[in-house]
Design a protein around this motif. Structure first.
Motif, mmCIF file in Angstrom:
data_model
loop_
_atom_site.group_PDB
_atom_site.id
_atom_site.type_symbol
_atom_site.label_atom_id
_atom_site.label_comp_id
_atom_site.label_asym_id
_atom_site.label_seq_id
_atom_site.Cartn_x
_atom_site.Cartn_y
_atom_site.Cartn_z
ATOM 1 N N THR A 1 -2.459 8.155 0.879
ATOM 2 C CA THR A 1 -3.635 8.072 -0.008
ATOM 3 C C THR A 1 -4.675 9.133 0.375
ATOM 4 O O THR A 1 -5.252 9.786 -0.500
ATOM 5 N N ARG B 1 -10.938 1.767 -2.101
ATOM 6 C CA ARG B 1 -10.107 1.960 -0.910
ATOM 7 C C ARG B 1 -9.816 0.627 -0.228
ATOM 8 O O ARG B 1 -10.679 -0.238 -0.144
ATOM 9 N N GLY B 2 -8.617 0.500 0.238
ATOM 10 C CA GLY B 2 -8.204 -0.748 0.892
ATOM 11 C C GLY B 2 -7.932 -1.876 -0.090
ATOM 12 O O GLY B 2 -7.758 -3.036 0.302
ATOM 13 N N GLY B 3 -7.858 -1.540 -1.385
ATOM 14 C CA GLY B 3 -7.808 -2.566 -2.431
ATOM 15 C C GLY B 3 -6.508 -3.350 -2.549
ATOM 16 O O GLY B 3 -6.439 -4.309 -3.322
ATOM 17 N N SER B 4 -5.480 -2.993 -1.785
ATOM 18 C CA SER B 4 -4.212 -3.731 -1.916
ATOM 19 C C SER B 4 -4.347 -5.193 -1.477
ATOM 20 O O SER B 4 -3.654 -6.062 -2.004
ATOM 21 N N GLU C 1 1.205 4.415 -3.984
ATOM 22 C CA GLU C 1 1.741 3.055 -4.105
ATOM 23 C C GLU C 1 3.015 3.059 -4.961
ATOM 24 O O GLU C 1 3.936 2.297 -4.703
ATOM 25 N N SER D 1 0.868 -1.188 0.000
ATOM 26 C CA SER D 1 0.000 0.000 0.000
ATOM 27 C C SER D 1 0.900 1.233 0.000
ATOM 28 O O SER D 1 2.109 1.127 0.177
ATOM 29 N N ALA D 2 0.272 2.387 -0.092
ATOM 30 C CA ALA D 2 0.989 3.651 0.081
ATOM 31 C C ALA D 2 1.349 3.792 1.559
ATOM 32 O O ALA D 2 0.696 3.211 2.423
ATOM 33 N N PHE E 1 -3.697 -2.080 -5.117
ATOM 34 C CA PHE E 1 -4.721 -1.039 -5.274
ATOM 35 C C PHE E 1 -4.868 -0.488 -6.685
ATOM 36 O O PHE E 1 -5.937 -0.085 -7.086
HETATM 37 N N1 ASP Z 1 -3.607 2.976 -0.300
HETATM 38 C C1 ASP Z 1 -4.961 2.543 -0.605
HETATM 39 C C2 ASP Z 1 -5.910 3.053 0.458
HETATM 40 O O1 ASP Z 1 -5.495 3.726 1.392
HETATM 41 C C3 ASP Z 1 -5.077 1.072 -0.781
HETATM 42 C C4 ASP Z 1 -4.754 0.222 0.413
HETATM 43 O O2 ASP Z 1 -4.229 0.715 1.411
HETATM 44 O O3 ASP Z 1 -5.048 -0.979 0.370
HETATM 45 O O4 ASP Z 1 -7.084 2.835 0.349
#
Ligand code: ASP
Ligand code: ADP
Ligand code: MG
Length: 462
Positions: free
Chosen positions: A58, A211-214, A132, A52-53, A197
């Motif tokens: 993000t 969001r959260g796609g990693s 990312e 992720s970042a 992501f």
């Molecule tokens: N950086 C993206 C987010 O904050 C993806 C991730 O963290 O999975 O949503």
């Protein structure tokens, strides 16, 4: 049947190799990146790393993509630079990577300025992808400093998606083929570090998976390469009976079945992106969740089966839910009203999450899973006008969805009493029970959410 489709029939993993995904807090700064590098290097089977970042980046990029005036833009860009420079400054050979990061930061500045003139979903994805892109460049450098053969890989070369910016869907069969051609040879020779992501649509424009796609990226790559396991390294040592931030007494679940964990993720357990388990289930790949801060603490294994699954497994909480109630007297004994309402919602690209109906009304919540939009922002004036032409519309915002996840819930006696018996001080809105034997869910006012979860957890799990 093409080769990609034929691989979909659940063969045993080809290798013992593992994909390890590290979330934002696990790559937040130099120390976190080094702890994560320790985790990678402690298992020689880890050949692919998905990142992720760095934590917070993000969110800063999303704000820039909203189109800010110049002084706010400068502030946000400085914040991003500060986070990334803090890592660079601690490297023994910072100069090469500083140049590359500076190029990325210049891009961010240019795209932010474009967003201040006109925002668009495509521009947003292009902008947020830099989080990312930068974290992976820095992590490769951290590994190289330790004399590890590490290679940076741009995931957009293999992660082809639809052009639904902000919530793009991957094209799995193309991903299988491209991963076999481009990733498989690379992971034989080096530890490959790539971005979670992000992806690219057919014209090559950058997309994101929500969001959260990693987590989802890691599972998709694990599936595409037939890897033996997907490791999700985060800031909690596993999946708990509920969010340990809401209930400190929550307990770790050591083993959990795919279906139960998927229900938890769908209903808001942020520890896994809701789609993460789809690829894992398709190929039967176990998913491990642990803490990069404390890898020795162990974690949760999500796998095909668990022995004696309990009636009650966990509580999940999803905030910021919007409830639409649609009343129409003509619905009584008539046909086609539901179809009409669903037609309108579909034309506005809205999928319904939960629904209950009575003789003359429909109550429903909007599905905002994984998207950057909140429920209320999906409710455009044109949608409300169209709905109002066929029925009376009521909108309630700031509700929270609470889901009790379990097994064979709809076949057990006394579940309703056990759950609602302790919730009499609270106003319960819509209840959904019976459609799935894995969950019972209901809405409560947003301000009561934590207390409801704490009360239920105490009664059921402590
Ligand atoms: N950086 C993206 C987010 O904050 C993806 C991730 O963290 O999975 O949503
Ligand atoms: P990452 O950045 O590593 O992807 P996230 O913040 O997305 O991490 O997910 C980890 C967080 O998920 C935890 O800090 C925790 O607060 C939250 N969480 C919600 N529900 C659960 C649960 N049932 N078990 C563990 N963590 C949970
Ligand atoms: Mg996450």
């Amino acid at each position: 049947m093409n080769q990609a489709a034929s691989r979909n029939v659940n063969p045993a993993p080809l290798t013992q190799w593992v994909v390890a995904k590290f979330g934002g807090t696990s790559v937040a700064d130099f120390e976190a990146m080094n702890r994560s590098a320790d985790v990678v290097l402690s298992n020689s089977n880890v050949r692919l790393v998905v990142l992720s970042a760095s934590a917070g980046v993000t969110n800063l990029l999303v704000e820039l993509a909203e189109g800010k005036e110049s002084s706010r833009r400068i502030f946000l860009q400085d914040e991003i630079r500060r986070i990334q420079y803090a890592i660079i400054d601690k490297l023994t050979q910072p100069d090469v990577i500083r140049e590359e990061i500076d190029r990325m930061l210049d891009n961010v500045a240019m795209l932010s300025e474009a967003a201040s003139l006109a925002t668009s979903h495509a521009l947003t994805d292009e902008l947020v992808s830099h989080g990312e892109l930068m974290s992976t460049l820095l992590f490769v450098e951290i590994l190289r400093q330790r004399a590890v053969a590490a290679e940076w890989f741009d995931v957009r070369k293999v992660m082809r998606t639809t052009d639904r910016f902000g919530r793009a869907e991957p094209d799995t069969s193309t991903l299988f083929d491209l991963s076999a051609q481009q990733l498989l040879p690379r992971i034989q020779n080096a530890i490959v570090v790539t971005q979670g992501f992000i992806g690219a649509e057919a014209k090559g424009r950058t997309t994101t998976l929500g969001r959260g796609g990693s987590d989802y990226t890691a599972a998709l790559l694990g599936e595409a390469l037939s890897l033996a396991r997907v490791d999700i390294w985060t800031d909690v040592p596993g999946i708990y009976t509920t969010d340990p931030r809401v209930v400190p007494a929550a307990k770790r679940i050591d083993r959990i079945a795919f279906e139960e964990a998927a229900e938890m993720a769908t209903f808001g357990a942020k520890v896994l992106h809701p789609a993460t388990l789809l690829p894992a289930v398709r190929r039967g790949i176990p998913v491990f969740v642990g803490s990069s801060k404390d890898p020795a603490a162990g974690g949760t294994m999500v796998c095909n089966t668990t022995e004696n699954p309990p009636l009650f497994r966990a509580l999940a909480l999803r905030r910021k839910q919007t409830l639409l109630t649609l009343h129409s007297l003509t619905m009584l004994h008539s046909q086609g009203f539901l179809a009409e309402v669903f037609g309108i919602l579909a034309r506005h690209n809205i999928s319904v999450d939960l629904i209950t109906t009575s003789e003359v009304s429909i109550a429903l919540t909007l599905d905002t899973t994984g998207s950057t939009s909140s429920g209320d922002s999906l409710l455009t004036t044109s949608l409300l006008t169209e709905l109002s032409s066929v029925c009376r519309v009521e909108v309630e915002e700031n509700l929270a969805l609470i889901a009790l996840i379990g097994n064979k819930l709809s076949q057990a006696r006394g579940v309703g009493k056990e759950v609602f018996g302790v919730l009499d001080p609270f106003n319960i809105r819509m209840i959904c029970y019976g459609a799935s034997s894995y969950n019972l869910c209901f809405l409560v006012p947003g301000d009561d959410a934590n207390q409801v979860v704490q009360t239920l957890h105490k009664n059921i799990f402590e």
